[in-house]
Scaffold this motif. Structure first.
Motif, PDB file in Angstrom:
ATOM      1  N   CYS A  88       0.929  -1.161  -0.230  1.00 58.16           N
ATOM      2  CA  CYS A  88      -0.042   0.119   0.114  1.00 58.16           C
ATOM      3  C   CYS A  88       0.962   1.309   0.117  1.00 58.16           C
ATOM      4  CB  CYS A  88      -0.939  -0.027   1.214  1.00 58.16           C
ATOM      5  SG  CYS A  88      -2.035   1.458   1.176  1.00 58.16           S
ATOM      6  N   PRO A  89       0.400   2.353  -0.803  1.00 51.96           N
ATOM      7  CA  PRO A  89       1.495   3.368  -0.879  1.00 51.96           C
ATOM      8  C   PRO A  89       1.135   4.488   0.456  1.00 51.96           C
ATOM      9  CG  PRO A  89      -0.446   3.647  -2.442  1.00 51.96           C
ATOM     10  CD  PRO A  89      -0.632   2.361  -1.852  1.00 51.96           C
ATOM     11  N   PHE A  90       0.145   4.207   1.118  1.00 47.78           N
ATOM     12  CA  PHE A  90      -0.262   5.117   2.071  1.00 47.78           C
ATOM     13  C   PHE A  90       0.719   4.641   3.314  1.00 47.78           C
ATOM     14  CE2 PHE A  90      -4.721   4.340   0.389  1.00 47.78           C
ATOM     15  CZ  PHE A  90      -4.329   5.253  -0.832  1.00 47.78           C
ATOM     16  N   THR A  91       1.777   5.446   3.484  1.00 49.45           N
ATOM     17  CA  THR A  91       2.981   5.077   4.356  1.00 49.45           C
ATOM     18  C   THR A  91       2.748   5.874   5.681  1.00 49.45           C
ATOM     19  OG1 THR A  91       4.251   6.953   3.887  1.00 49.45           O
ATOM     20  CG2 THR A  91       4.361   4.796   2.570  1.00 49.45           C
ATOM     21  N   ALA A  93       4.392   7.982   7.069  1.00 43.21           N
ATOM     22  CA  ALA A  93       4.907   9.407   6.974  1.00 43.21           C
ATOM     23  C   ALA A  93       3.967  10.259   6.361  1.00 43.21           C
ATOM     24  CB  ALA A  93       6.148   9.311   6.116  1.00 43.21           C
ATOM     25  N   PHE A  94       3.061   9.612   5.439  1.00 44.15           N
ATOM     26  CA  PHE A  94       1.807  10.191   4.922  1.00 44.15           C
ATOM     27  C   PHE A  94       0.768  10.740   5.692  1.00 44.15           C
ATOM     28  CE2 PHE A  94      -2.308  10.227   2.735  1.00 44.15           C
ATOM     29  CZ  PHE A  94      -2.068  11.371   1.799  1.00 44.15           C
ATOM     30  N   PHE A  95       0.691   9.546   6.717  1.00 43.53           N
ATOM     31  CA  PHE A  95      -0.398  10.094   7.786  1.00 43.53           C
ATOM     32  C   PHE A  95      -0.179  11.144   8.653  1.00 43.53           C
ATOM     33  CE2 PHE A  95      -1.724   5.712   6.214  1.00 43.53           C
ATOM     34  CZ  PHE A  95      -3.046   5.998   5.838  1.00 43.53           C
ATOM     35  N   VAL A  96       1.400  11.175   8.901  1.00 35.63           N
ATOM     36  CA  VAL A  96       1.906  12.063   9.780  1.00 35.63           C
ATOM     37  C   VAL A  96       1.731  13.479   8.869  1.00 35.63           C
ATOM     38  CG1 VAL A  96       3.939  13.169  10.630  1.00 35.63           C
ATOM     39  CG2 VAL A  96       3.311  10.534  10.988  1.00 35.63           C
ATOM     40  N   SER A  97       1.828  13.540   7.676  1.00 39.04           N
ATOM     41  CA  SER A  97       1.865  14.773   6.934  1.00 39.04           C
ATOM     42  C   SER A  97       0.521  15.091   7.044  1.00 39.04           C
ATOM     43  CB  SER A  97       2.365  14.466   5.588  1.00 39.04           C
ATOM     44  OG  SER A  97       1.476  13.774   4.804  1.00 39.04           O
ATOM     45  N   VAL A  98      -0.646  14.416   7.121  1.00 41.08           N
ATOM     46  CA  VAL A  98      -2.050  14.818   7.106  1.00 41.08           C
ATOM     47  C   VAL A  98      -2.374  15.252   8.516  1.00 41.08           C
ATOM     48  CG1 VAL A  98      -4.396  13.979   7.013  1.00 41.08           C
ATOM     49  CG2 VAL A  98      -2.669  13.183   5.420  1.00 41.08           C
ATOM     50  N   MET A 195      -5.181  13.345  -2.908  1.00 37.50           N
ATOM     51  CA  MET A 195      -4.080  12.825  -2.693  1.00 37.50           C
ATOM     52  C   MET A 195      -3.809  11.099  -2.584  1.00 37.50           C
ATOM     53  SD  MET A 195      -2.178  15.517  -2.832  1.00 37.50           S
ATOM     54  CE  MET A 195      -3.379  16.170  -3.805  1.00 37.50           C
ATOM     55  N   LEU A 196      -5.047  10.730  -1.888  1.00 42.42           N
ATOM     56  CA  LEU A 196      -4.945   9.407  -1.621  1.00 42.42           C
ATOM     57  C   LEU A 196      -5.307   8.593  -3.005  1.00 42.42           C
ATOM     58  CD1 LEU A 196      -7.243   9.210   1.592  1.00 42.42           C
ATOM     59  CD2 LEU A 196      -4.991   8.374   1.232  1.00 42.42           C
ATOM     60  N   ALA A 197      -6.183   9.202  -3.873  1.00 34.01           N
ATOM     61  CA  ALA A 197      -6.510   8.439  -5.040  1.00 34.01           C
ATOM     62  C   ALA A 197      -5.193   8.643  -5.983  1.00 34.01           C
ATOM     63  CB  ALA A 197      -7.726   9.405  -5.676  1.00 34.01           C
ATOM     64  N   GLY A 198      -4.405   9.904  -5.815  1.00 31.83           N
ATOM     65  CA  GLY A 198      -3.238   9.967  -6.566  1.00 31.83           C
ATOM     66  C   GLY A 198      -2.182   8.938  -6.260  1.00 31.83           C
ATOM     67  N   LEU A 199      -2.059   8.620  -5.104  1.00 32.44           N
ATOM     68  CA  LEU A 199      -1.059   7.520  -4.310  1.00 32.44           C
ATOM     69  C   LEU A 199      -1.404   6.302  -4.891  1.00 32.44           C
ATOM     70  CD1 LEU A 199      -0.417   8.827  -1.065  1.00 32.44           C
ATOM     71  CD2 LEU A 199       1.223   8.973  -2.691  1.00 32.44           C
ATOM     72  N   ARG A 200      -2.676   5.868  -4.875  1.00 32.21           N
ATOM     73  CA  ARG A 200      -3.201   4.777  -5.498  1.00 32.21           C
ATOM     74  C   ARG A 200      -2.903   4.360  -6.679  1.00 32.21           C
ATOM     75  NH1 ARG A 200      -7.048   2.095  -7.630  1.00 32.21           N
ATOM     76  NH2 ARG A 200      -8.022   0.292  -6.945  1.00 32.21           N
ATOM     77  N   ASN A 201      -3.349   5.356  -7.568  1.00 33.28           N
ATOM     78  CA  ASN A 201      -3.075   5.028  -9.057  1.00 33.28           C
ATOM     79  C   ASN A 201      -1.566   5.280  -9.486  1.00 33.28           C
ATOM     80  OD1 ASN A 201      -5.843   4.613  -8.895  1.00 33.28           O
ATOM     81  ND2 ASN A 201      -6.248   6.871  -9.426  1.00 33.28           N
ATOM     82  N   GLY A 202      -0.789   5.842  -8.617  1.00 34.91           N
ATOM     83  CA  GLY A 202       0.716   6.063  -8.923  1.00 34.91           C
ATOM     84  C   GLY A 202       0.916   7.399  -9.733  1.00 34.91           C
ATOM     85  N   GLU A 206       4.912  10.073  -3.187  1.00 38.03           N
ATOM     86  CA  GLU A 206       4.768  10.335  -1.664  1.00 38.03           C
ATOM     87  C   GLU A 206       5.151  11.633  -1.493  1.00 38.03           C
ATOM     88  OE1 GLU A 206       5.332   7.804   1.882  1.00 38.03           O
ATOM     89  OE2 GLU A 206       7.223   8.390   1.424  1.00 38.03           O
ATOM     90  N   ALA A 207       6.419  12.095  -2.012  1.00 35.69           N
ATOM     91  CA  ALA A 207       6.808  13.306  -1.687  1.00 35.69           C
ATOM     92  C   ALA A 207       5.858  14.749  -2.039  1.00 35.69           C
ATOM     93  CB  ALA A 207       8.284  13.514  -2.383  1.00 35.69           C
ATOM     94  N   ALA A 208       5.452  14.357  -3.391  1.00 34.56           N
ATOM     95  CA  ALA A 208       4.514  15.453  -3.851  1.00 34.56           C
ATOM     96  C   ALA A 208       3.336  15.396  -2.963  1.00 34.56           C
ATOM     97  CB  ALA A 208       4.055  15.210  -5.171  1.00 34.56           C
ATOM     98  N   ALA A 209       2.894  14.363  -2.451  1.00 42.55           N
ATOM     99  CA  ALA A 209       1.602  14.373  -1.699  1.00 42.55           C
ATOM    100  C   ALA A 209       1.658  14.893  -0.289  1.00 42.55           C
ATOM    101  CB  ALA A 209       0.832  12.767  -1.787  1.00 42.55           C
ATOM    102  N   ILE A 210       2.947  14.574   0.142  1.00 43.68           N
ATOM    103  CA  ILE A 210       3.302  15.102   1.644  1.00 43.68           C
ATOM    104  C   ILE A 210       3.354  16.597   1.562  1.00 43.68           C
ATOM    105  CG2 ILE A 210       5.110  15.386   3.115  1.00 43.68           C
ATOM    106  CD1 ILE A 210       5.409  12.379   2.865  1.00 43.68           C
ATOM    107  N   THR A 211       3.910  17.016   0.555  1.00 39.90           N
ATOM    108  CA  THR A 211       4.282  18.733   0.322  1.00 39.90           C
ATOM    109  C   THR A 211       2.885  19.407  -0.092  1.00 39.90           C
ATOM    110  OG1 THR A 211       6.151  18.321  -0.791  1.00 39.90           O
ATOM    111  CG2 THR A 211       5.049  20.237  -1.105  1.00 39.90           C
ATOM    112  N   ILE A 212       1.967  18.640  -0.808  1.00 34.12           N
ATOM    113  CA  ILE A 212       0.718  19.283  -0.910  1.00 34.12           C
ATOM    114  C   ILE A 212      -0.133  19.293   0.473  1.00 34.12           C
ATOM    115  CG2 ILE A 212      -1.639  19.061  -2.178  1.00 34.12           C
ATOM    116  CD1 ILE A 212      -0.072  18.124  -4.433  1.00 34.12           C
TER     117      ILE A 212
END
Length: 251
Positions: A88-91, A93-98, A195-202, A206-212
Motif C-alpha cells: 500500500c502506498p499510504f505510508t 509518513a503520509f499519515f503524519v503529514s496529514v 492525494m489518496l487517489a493519486g497515490l493509489r494510482n501511482g 509520496e513526496a509530492a503528496a506530503i508537500t501538498i
C-alpha cells in the motif's frame, strides 16, 4: 527516532489532549469572556477542537474501539483496494503529514487567533463535522466500523453541532461565514481524497503528496478569514437578552 514518532505520535497527542482538557475544564486560561458560560465562549470552544481531534487520532492511530493498534492505515489501505498495508502506498509518513499540520499546527493556530478573530478560531468545527460524517456514513457500507468512528460519533458530532449553532449569527460571525467554514473543510477533505487517489494510482509521488498535504490545512484559516472580511458580523438585535453575569456563568 522518526520511525518511533511515525507510529506513536498519536500517543503524544493523547498526552497533550489530557493536559489541554485539564486546563479547559479546571482553569479559565482559555476563556475570553467570563461573563458567559464557557460553552458559549468561542475562544474556549476553539481550544476544545484540537483536544477533541487528538482524542480522535488516538482511536485511529493508537488503540481503536476494537482494541487494535495503529489500525487506521490498514483500514484506509483496505478501502482503496489493497490487502492491508503490504504494497500500500499510504505510508506512516503520509499519515503524519496529514494530521500534524491539520491538528497540531493549524487548529492550534486557529485557537490562538480566536481571541481576535472568532471566525478563524471556529474553523475546526467544520472539519470535525465533515470528518465525523465520513466515519458515520461508513457504518452503512460493508466496511462498517472504521478506526475513529466512536469518537467521531460521541465527540465530534455534538461538539461541532453545538459550536455551529451557538457561535454564528447576529453579533457573531455571520451565517455566510459559517457556510465558508463548512466549505473550507469540504475542500480540504477533497484535496486529501485526491492525494489518496493519486497515490493509489501511482499518479502522485509520496513526496509530492506530503508537500501538498502540508499546505492543504491552510484552507481552514484562509477561507473563513476571507468570508469574515466579505460578510462581517452584524450587530445583535437591541432586544437580545444581556449576557449572564460572571457569578452565574461558570460552565
Amino acid at each position: 527516532m522518526w520511525d518511533w514518532f511515525e507510529h506513536y505520535w498519536s500517543s503524544v497527542g493523547l498526552g497533550a489532549a489530557a493536559v489541554l482538557l485539564a486546563l479547559l475544564f479546571f482553569t479559565d486560561l482559555f476563556r475570553q469572556n467570563l461573563a458567559v458560560s464557557r460553552w458559549r465562549d468561542p475562544v474556549w470552544l476553539a481550544w476544545t477542537m484540537p483536544a477533541a481531534y487528538m482524542l480522535h487520532n488516538f482511536e485511529e492511530y493508537g488503540i481503536d474501539a476494537r482494541g487494535h493498534a495503529f489500525a487506521f492505515p490498514a483500514s484506509a489501505c483496505d478501502t482503496f483496494g489493497f490487502d492491508g498495508v503490504s504494497g500500500c502506498p499510504f505510508t506512516p509518513a503520509f499519515f503524519v503529514s496529514v494530521n500534524i499540520p491539520f491538528i497540531w499546527i493549524v487548529m492550534v493556530a486557529a485557537a490562538v487567533l480566536a481571541r481576535r478573530h472568532h471566525a478563524i478560531g471556529l474553523a475546526g468545527a467544520g472539519l470535525l463535522l465533515t470528518n465525523a460524517l465520513s466515519h458515520i456514513t461508513g457504518l452503512a457500507t460493508p466496511m462498517g466500523y472504521s478506526p475513529g468512528t466512536l469518537t467521531a460519533g460521541i465527540i465530534f458530532i455534538p461538539l461541532a453541532a453545538w459550536t455551529l449553532a451557538t457561535c454564528f449569527g447576529p453579533g457573531k460571525p455571520s451565517y455566510p461565514t459559517l457556510a465558508a467554514n463548512l466549505l473550507a473543510s469540504v475542500l480540504a477533505q477533497l484535496v486529501l481524497l485526491g492525494m489518496l487517489a493519486g497515490l493509489r494510482n501511482g499518479a502522485l509521488s509520496e513526496a509530492a503528496a506530503i508537500t501538498i498535504q502540508t499546505f492543504d490545512p491552510l484552507l481552514l484559516l484562509v477561507i473563513p478569514w476571507l468570508a469574515d472580511r466579505t460578510w462581517p458580523s452584524q450587530p445583535a438585535p437591541a432586544h437580545e437578552a444581556p449576557a449572564q453575569s460572571a457569578a452565574t456563568a461558570n460552565g
